[in-house]
Motif scaffolding. Structure first.
Motif, PDB file in Angstrom:
ATOM      1  N   ASN A  58       0.816  -1.215   0.000  1.00  0.00           N
ATOM      2  CA  ASN A  58       0.000   0.000   0.000  1.00  0.00           C
ATOM      3  C   ASN A  58       0.854   1.272   0.000  1.00  0.00           C
ATOM      4  O   ASN A  58       0.348   2.355   0.204  1.00  0.00           O
ATOM      5  CB  ASN A  58      -0.967   0.008   1.189  1.00  0.00           C
ATOM      6  N   GLN A  59       2.167   1.128  -0.231  1.00  0.00           N
ATOM      7  CA  GLN A  59       3.076   2.279  -0.271  1.00  0.00           C
ATOM      8  C   GLN A  59       3.759   2.383  -1.621  1.00  0.00           C
ATOM      9  O   GLN A  59       4.088   1.376  -2.242  1.00  0.00           O
ATOM     10  CB  GLN A  59       4.186   2.154   0.775  1.00  0.00           C
ATOM     11  N   TYR A  60       3.978   3.628  -2.035  1.00  0.00           N
ATOM     12  CA  TYR A  60       4.768   3.888  -3.240  1.00  0.00           C
ATOM     13  C   TYR A  60       6.245   3.851  -2.879  1.00  0.00           C
ATOM     14  O   TYR A  60       6.648   4.314  -1.813  1.00  0.00           O
ATOM     15  CB  TYR A  60       4.416   5.251  -3.831  1.00  0.00           C
ATOM     16  N   VAL A  61       7.051   3.326  -3.773  1.00  0.00           N
ATOM     17  CA  VAL A  61       8.499   3.276  -3.573  1.00  0.00           C
ATOM     18  C   VAL A  61       9.151   4.541  -4.119  1.00  0.00           C
ATOM     19  O   VAL A  61      10.063   5.091  -3.514  1.00  0.00           O
ATOM     20  CB  VAL A  61       9.095   2.024  -4.253  1.00  0.00           C
ATOM     21  N   ASN A  67       9.727  13.400   2.400  1.00  0.00           N
ATOM     22  CA  ASN A  67      10.668  12.289   2.602  1.00  0.00           C
ATOM     23  C   ASN A  67      10.016  11.021   3.148  1.00  0.00           C
ATOM     24  O   ASN A  67      10.707  10.128   3.616  1.00  0.00           O
ATOM     25  CB  ASN A  67      11.845  12.699   3.496  1.00  0.00           C
ATOM     26  N   ALA A  68       8.709  10.949   3.128  1.00  0.00           N
ATOM     27  CA  ALA A  68       7.999   9.736   3.553  1.00  0.00           C
ATOM     28  C   ALA A  68       7.240   9.187   2.347  1.00  0.00           C
ATOM     29  O   ALA A  68       6.718   9.958   1.538  1.00  0.00           O
ATOM     30  CB  ALA A  68       7.027  10.058   4.684  1.00  0.00           C
ATOM     31  N   PRO A  69       7.169   7.871   2.197  1.00  0.00           N
ATOM     32  CA  PRO A  69       6.459   7.311   1.042  1.00  0.00           C
ATOM     33  C   PRO A  69       4.975   7.661   1.070  1.00  0.00           C
ATOM     34  O   PRO A  69       4.360   7.712   2.129  1.00  0.00           O
ATOM     35  CB  PRO A  69       6.662   5.810   1.178  1.00  0.00           C
ATOM     36  N   CYS A  70       4.434   7.901  -0.112  1.00  0.00           N
ATOM     37  CA  CYS A  70       2.991   8.140  -0.223  1.00  0.00           C
ATOM     38  C   CYS A  70       2.264   6.803  -0.166  1.00  0.00           C
ATOM     39  O   CYS A  70       2.823   5.758  -0.491  1.00  0.00           O
ATOM     40  CB  CYS A  70       2.672   8.845  -1.537  1.00  0.00           C
ATOM     41  N   PHE A  71       1.019   6.849   0.249  1.00  0.00           N
ATOM     42  CA  PHE A  71       0.213   5.635   0.387  1.00  0.00           C
ATOM     43  C   PHE A  71      -0.772   5.511  -0.762  1.00  0.00           C
ATOM     44  O   PHE A  71      -0.989   6.446  -1.526  1.00  0.00           O
ATOM     45  CB  PHE A  71      -0.506   5.624   1.736  1.00  0.00           C
ATOM     46  N   VAL A 107       3.112  20.411   1.663  1.00  0.00           N
ATOM     47  CA  VAL A 107       4.374  19.879   1.158  1.00  0.00           C
ATOM     48  C   VAL A 107       4.168  19.268  -0.231  1.00  0.00           C
ATOM     49  O   VAL A 107       3.240  18.490  -0.447  1.00  0.00           O
ATOM     50  CB  VAL A 107       4.940  18.814   2.129  1.00  0.00           C
ATOM     51  N   LYS A 108       5.074  19.605  -1.184  1.00  0.00           N
ATOM     52  CA  LYS A 108       4.997  19.055  -2.534  1.00  0.00           C
ATOM     53  C   LYS A 108       5.306  17.561  -2.533  1.00  0.00           C
ATOM     54  O   LYS A 108       6.001  17.054  -1.657  1.00  0.00           O
ATOM     55  CB  LYS A 108       6.009  19.746  -3.450  1.00  0.00           C
ATOM     56  N   ILE A 109       4.799  16.889  -3.543  1.00  0.00           N
ATOM     57  CA  ILE A 109       5.110  15.482  -3.759  1.00  0.00           C
ATOM     58  C   ILE A 109       6.311  15.413  -4.695  1.00  0.00           C
ATOM     59  O   ILE A 109       6.352  16.097  -5.723  1.00  0.00           O
ATOM     60  CB  ILE A 109       3.912  14.731  -4.352  1.00  0.00           C
ATOM     61  N   ASP A 110       7.303  14.597  -4.336  1.00  0.00           N
ATOM     62  CA  ASP A 110       8.487  14.383  -5.164  1.00  0.00           C
ATOM     63  C   ASP A 110       8.416  12.990  -5.774  1.00  0.00           C
ATOM     64  O   ASP A 110       8.149  12.005  -5.080  1.00  0.00           O
ATOM     65  CB  ASP A 110       9.766  14.506  -4.329  1.00  0.00           C
ATOM     66  N   ILE A 111       8.679  12.925  -7.083  1.00  0.00           N
ATOM     67  CA  ILE A 111       8.566  11.663  -7.812  1.00  0.00           C
ATOM     68  C   ILE A 111       9.896  11.377  -8.501  1.00  0.00           C
ATOM     69  O   ILE A 111      10.353  12.176  -9.323  1.00  0.00           O
ATOM     70  CB  ILE A 111       7.448  11.756  -8.873  1.00  0.00           C
ATOM     71  N   ASP A 112      10.523  10.262  -8.156  1.00  0.00           N
ATOM     72  CA  ASP A 112      11.709   9.814  -8.879  1.00  0.00           C
ATOM     73  C   ASP A 112      11.206   9.414 -10.265  1.00  0.00           C
ATOM     74  O   ASP A 112      10.699   8.315 -10.473  1.00  0.00           O
ATOM     75  CB  ASP A 112      12.358   8.639  -8.144  1.00  0.00           C
ATOM     76  N   ALA A 116       9.683   5.756 -11.285  1.00  0.00           N
ATOM     77  CA  ALA A 116       8.224   5.705 -11.115  1.00  0.00           C
ATOM     78  C   ALA A 116       7.531   5.385 -12.433  1.00  0.00           C
ATOM     79  O   ALA A 116       6.569   4.612 -12.472  1.00  0.00           O
ATOM     80  CB  ALA A 116       7.720   7.027 -10.556  1.00  0.00           C
ATOM     81  N   LEU A 117       8.033   5.943 -13.513  1.00  0.00           N
ATOM     82  CA  LEU A 117       7.446   5.676 -14.827  1.00  0.00           C
ATOM     83  C   LEU A 117       7.684   4.221 -15.235  1.00  0.00           C
ATOM     84  O   LEU A 117       6.768   3.541 -15.697  1.00  0.00           O
ATOM     85  CB  LEU A 117       8.045   6.632 -15.861  1.00  0.00           C
TER      86      LEU A 117
END
Length: 126
Positions: A58-61, A67-71, A107-112, A116-117
């Motif tokens: 249930n968590q995004y990598v 700095n915490a994973p999104c759910f 707080v903005k969401i940061d996406i590697d 992620a793609l």
């Protein structure tokens, strides 16, 4: 007269877009408005994507907020890229490109972006 002043103020931002390219990111913590990905695709500020399914239960990598994973509750939500940020943990490591979007709260969401793609955590809206 006001149109001329407005043009002079906007001209530098219109003509000198900051373009980041995969494997050609030299400055740490530099923001970009355009990114050329590993596959050669050009991604721009304002492009729309959708959050796919998390790859770790249930968590995004590859997607974090503060700095915490999104759910998984963001799965299926659409978002627009606000900007890109080249970042590395230290001077000697290679830099990754992070897409940034509006978060849930302040707080903005940061996406590697590349990971992620590739993993399906984000998908392009066509």
């Amino acid at each position: 007269m006001t149109k001329a002043i407005l043009f002079l103020l906007l001209f530098p931002t219109l003509t000198f877009a900051q373009i980041g390219e995969y494997n050609n990111l030299h400055q740490n913590r530099k923001t970009y408005s355009v990114y050329v990905s590993k596959s050669g695709d050009t991604i721009k500020k304002g492009d729309s994507y959708i959050f796919g399914l998390p790859t770790n239960g249930n968590q995004y990598v590859w997607i974090t907020q503060g700095n915490a994973p999104c759910f998984s509750h963001i799965s299926g939500d659409t978002f627009q890229i606000k900007d890109f940020l080249a970042w590395s943990r230290n001077k000697n490591s290679s830099k990754k490109m992070y897409a940034r979007c509006k978060g849930y709260g302040l707080v903005k969401i940061d996406i590697d972006f590349e990971n992620a793609l590739k993993s399906g955590e984000i998908e392009l809206i066509e």
